[in-house]
Design an enzyme around this catalytic site. Structure first.
Site, mmCIF file in Angstrom:
data_model
loop_
_atom_site.group_PDB
_atom_site.id
_atom_site.type_symbol
_atom_site.label_atom_id
_atom_site.label_comp_id
_atom_site.label_asym_id
_atom_site.label_seq_id
_atom_site.Cartn_x
_atom_site.Cartn_y
_atom_site.Cartn_z
ATOM 1 N N HIS A 144 -7.499 -7.506 27.445
ATOM 2 C CA HIS A 144 -7.786 -6.065 27.389
ATOM 3 C C HIS A 144 -8.200 -5.673 25.978
ATOM 4 O O HIS A 144 -7.373 -5.626 25.061
ATOM 5 C CB HIS A 144 -6.546 -5.278 27.842
ATOM 6 C CG HIS A 144 -6.766 -3.806 27.876
ATOM 7 N ND1 HIS A 144 -5.772 -2.888 27.642
ATOM 8 C CD2 HIS A 144 -7.889 -3.083 28.115
ATOM 9 C CE1 HIS A 144 -6.271 -1.682 27.741
ATOM 10 N NE2 HIS A 144 -7.555 -1.767 28.021
ATOM 11 N N GLU A 156 -4.953 -7.070 24.186
ATOM 12 C CA GLU A 156 -3.735 -7.384 24.946
ATOM 13 C C GLU A 156 -4.063 -8.572 25.855
ATOM 14 O O GLU A 156 -5.002 -8.502 26.651
ATOM 15 C CB GLU A 156 -3.305 -6.190 25.808
ATOM 16 C CG GLU A 156 -2.721 -5.041 25.014
ATOM 17 C CD GLU A 156 -2.341 -3.844 25.892
ATOM 18 O OE1 GLU A 156 -1.242 -3.301 25.708
ATOM 19 O OE2 GLU A 156 -3.159 -3.450 26.763
HETATM 20 N N1 CAA Z 1 -20.273 -2.172 16.083
HETATM 21 C C1 CAA Z 1 -20.020 -2.540 14.819
HETATM 22 N N2 CAA Z 1 -19.442 -1.715 13.926
HETATM 23 C C2 CAA Z 1 -19.146 -0.474 14.311
HETATM 24 C C3 CAA Z 1 -19.374 -0.030 15.630
HETATM 25 C C4 CAA Z 1 -19.960 -0.930 16.518
HETATM 26 N N3 CAA Z 1 -20.209 -0.589 17.802
HETATM 27 N N4 CAA Z 1 -18.945 1.252 15.732
HETATM 28 C C5 CAA Z 1 -18.452 1.605 14.544
HETATM 29 N N5 CAA Z 1 -18.581 0.552 13.677
HETATM 30 C C6 CAA Z 1 -18.148 0.499 12.287
HETATM 31 C C7 CAA Z 1 -18.964 1.459 11.438
HETATM 32 O O1 CAA Z 1 -20.161 0.806 11.002
HETATM 33 C C8 CAA Z 1 -17.999 1.718 10.324
HETATM 34 O O2 CAA Z 1 -17.994 0.602 9.440
HETATM 35 P P1 CAA Z 1 -17.647 0.757 7.856
HETATM 36 O O3 CAA Z 1 -16.261 1.312 7.770
HETATM 37 O O4 CAA Z 1 -17.783 -0.645 7.362
HETATM 38 O O5 CAA Z 1 -18.697 1.698 7.334
HETATM 39 C C9 CAA Z 1 -16.633 1.748 11.028
HETATM 40 O O6 CAA Z 1 -16.816 0.990 12.229
HETATM 41 C C10 CAA Z 1 -16.181 3.144 11.381
HETATM 42 O O7 CAA Z 1 -17.170 3.800 12.168
HETATM 43 P P2 CAA Z 1 -17.752 5.227 11.854
HETATM 44 O O8 CAA Z 1 -17.833 5.429 10.365
HETATM 45 O O9 CAA Z 1 -18.998 5.413 12.643
HETATM 46 O O10 CAA Z 1 -16.720 6.232 12.508
HETATM 47 P P3 CAA Z 1 -15.232 6.646 12.164
HETATM 48 O O11 CAA Z 1 -14.788 6.240 10.806
HETATM 49 O O12 CAA Z 1 -15.185 8.065 12.544
HETATM 50 O O13 CAA Z 1 -14.379 5.776 13.210
HETATM 51 C C11 CAA Z 1 -13.527 5.169 15.332
HETATM 52 C C12 CAA Z 1 -14.706 5.796 14.579
HETATM 53 C C13 CAA Z 1 -13.376 3.710 14.940
HETATM 54 C C14 CAA Z 1 -13.912 5.261 16.810
HETATM 55 C C15 CAA Z 1 -12.218 5.956 14.993
HETATM 56 O O14 CAA Z 1 -12.397 7.317 15.228
HETATM 57 C C16 CAA Z 1 -11.028 5.484 15.799
HETATM 58 O O15 CAA Z 1 -10.413 4.480 15.481
HETATM 59 N N6 CAA Z 1 -10.717 6.234 16.868
HETATM 60 C C17 CAA Z 1 -9.630 5.850 17.794
HETATM 61 C C18 CAA Z 1 -10.149 4.806 18.748
HETATM 62 C C19 CAA Z 1 -9.089 4.370 19.711
HETATM 63 O O16 CAA Z 1 -7.936 4.773 19.698
HETATM 64 N N7 CAA Z 1 -9.519 3.489 20.629
HETATM 65 C C20 CAA Z 1 -8.647 3.019 21.700
HETATM 66 C C21 CAA Z 1 -8.921 3.857 22.887
HETATM 67 S S1 CAA Z 1 -7.875 3.432 24.211
HETATM 68 C C22 CAA Z 1 -8.658 2.187 24.961
HETATM 69 O O17 CAA Z 1 -9.731 1.767 24.635
HETATM 70 C C23 CAA Z 1 -7.879 1.557 26.091
HETATM 71 C C24 CAA Z 1 -8.329 1.900 27.404
HETATM 72 O O18 CAA Z 1 -8.151 1.037 28.275
HETATM 73 C C25 CAA Z 1 -8.813 3.233 27.792
#
Ligand code: CAA
Length: 290
Positions: A144, A156
């Site tokens: 996961h 996970e």
């Molecule tokens: N590929 C490669 N790198 C990526 C990327 C991608 N698709 N998307 C973002 N990045 C990189 C960016 O380039 C950036 O890199 P640097 O720090 O080196 O510059 C970094 O990741 C952060 O991205 P952003 O600057 O665009 O955006 P941000 O700082 O606002 O972070 C986020 C965005 C990572 C989504 C952050 O808001 C976050 O961690 N949010 C919470 C996400 C979360 O909780 N996810 C789990 C959800 S629950 C789930 O998924 C389970 C389920 O089953 C439903």
């Protein structure tokens, strides 16, 4: 199967999770096949991969040639037999419907030698039930990933009732090869993260319904009060309200515990098609954003 034997990974599904997982595997150097049912979904998967990587190019964190190489290692296809051909690991990331997942696994199994490991990226459905529908329940495991898969460190690794210890060891080693951290979880509805995270998001909908605070203030409270990067509604809109509702339905159905009852407001938004960013509207409206 040993992790060193893995040369090609097949990812079934090119949505947010499938494309993200395909990208992660390609970035780790593996040949990847990314399969979806229609070419337009495969094309959308490649767009999901290329878009954020090109932003990294703009920031000087990658070169355009590196992005091309990541994309070039991924074979996009609509044909299951060609996707699984030569793969040692198949990761399924199709929508969260048990019957659909079983059908996809049956298709994959027709073209896969018995030693190939099957992994489901399900966020809450039973690994044991899916595994039982195949001829390899001991080589069937949950992997996961979290959204966005290329960024989130955790996987996970879920042990179904018949998953062998060798398969668990294999899945954990493979996560390390991807640069991820694995936690081993015994099968339980919602596993660990979604059992904790999604009811929290669900309760935010109840708070909103009761008029306790505005959506903006609930998000602000959780971001500033607990250092979450996104508030519960921003996260729900990001991951999809339908996904959250599916998870709550599974938790409620499997446990019968009222504390997992889906919020009527969450249900209503999903019925209205307010699924979050992907439909332009969820708790918040994104149609006016650039
Ligand atoms: N590929 C490669 N790198 C990526 C990327 C991608 N698709 N998307 C973002 N990045 C990189 C960016 O380039 C950036 O890199 P640097 O720090 O080196 O510059 C970094 O990741 C952060 O991205 P952003 O600057 O665009 O955006 P941000 O700082 O606002 O972070 C986020 C965005 C990572 C989504 C952050 O808001 C976050 O961690 N949010 C919470 C996400 C979360 O909780 N996810 C789990 C959800 S629950 C789930 O998924 C389970 C389920 O089953 C439903």
């Amino acid at each position: 199967m040993q992790v060193e034997d893995v040369k090609k990974v097949c990812v079934l599904g090119a949505g947010a999770m499938g494309a993200g997982i395909a990208q992660v595997c390609s970035q780790a150097g593996y040949a990847v096949a990314m399969r979806d049912i229609e070419q337009k979904f495969v094309d959308a998967g490649f767009k999901r991969i290329r878009g954020p990587l090109m932003k990294r190019v703009e920031k000087g964190k990658m070169t355009a040639a590196e992005v091309d190489a990541v994309v070039a290692r991924i074979q996009g296809t609509t044909d299951v037999a060609s996707a699984v051909k030569g793969a040692q690991l198949v990761i399924e990331a199709v929508p969260e419907k048990m019957e659909l997942k079983k059908q996809v696994w049956a298709e994959a199994e027709r073209s896969c030698p018995p030693e190939v490991v099957f992994a489901s990226n399900t966020s809450s459905l039973s690994i044991t039930e899916m595994a039982a529908s195949t001829k390899r329940p001991d080589r069937f495991v949950g992997m996961h990933f979290f959204n966005p898969a290329p960024v989130m460190k955790l996987v996970e690794v879920i042990r179904g009732s018949e998953t062998s210890s060798d398969t668990i060891a294999f899945a954990k080693s493979f996560c390390l090869k991807l640069g991820k951290e694995a936690v081993e979880v015994r099968e339980a509805p919602g596993f660990v993260v979604n059992r904790l995270l999604v009811p929290m998001m669900n309760e935010a909908f109840n708070l909103l319904l009761e008029g306790v605070a505005t959506a903006e203030d609930i998000d602000k409270a959780m971001k500033l009060g607990t250092n979450m990067p996104m508030g519960p509604f921003e996260l729900a809109d990001f991951t999809g309200l339908d996904i959250g509702l599916d998870t709550m339905e599974t938790l409620f159905r499997e446990t019968g515990d009222g504390k997992f009852r889906p919020s009527p407001l969450l249900r209503q938004y999903v019925r209205a098609g307010r699924l979050g960013r992907k439909t332009g509207k969820g708790v918040y409206d994104y149609t006016a954003s650039p």
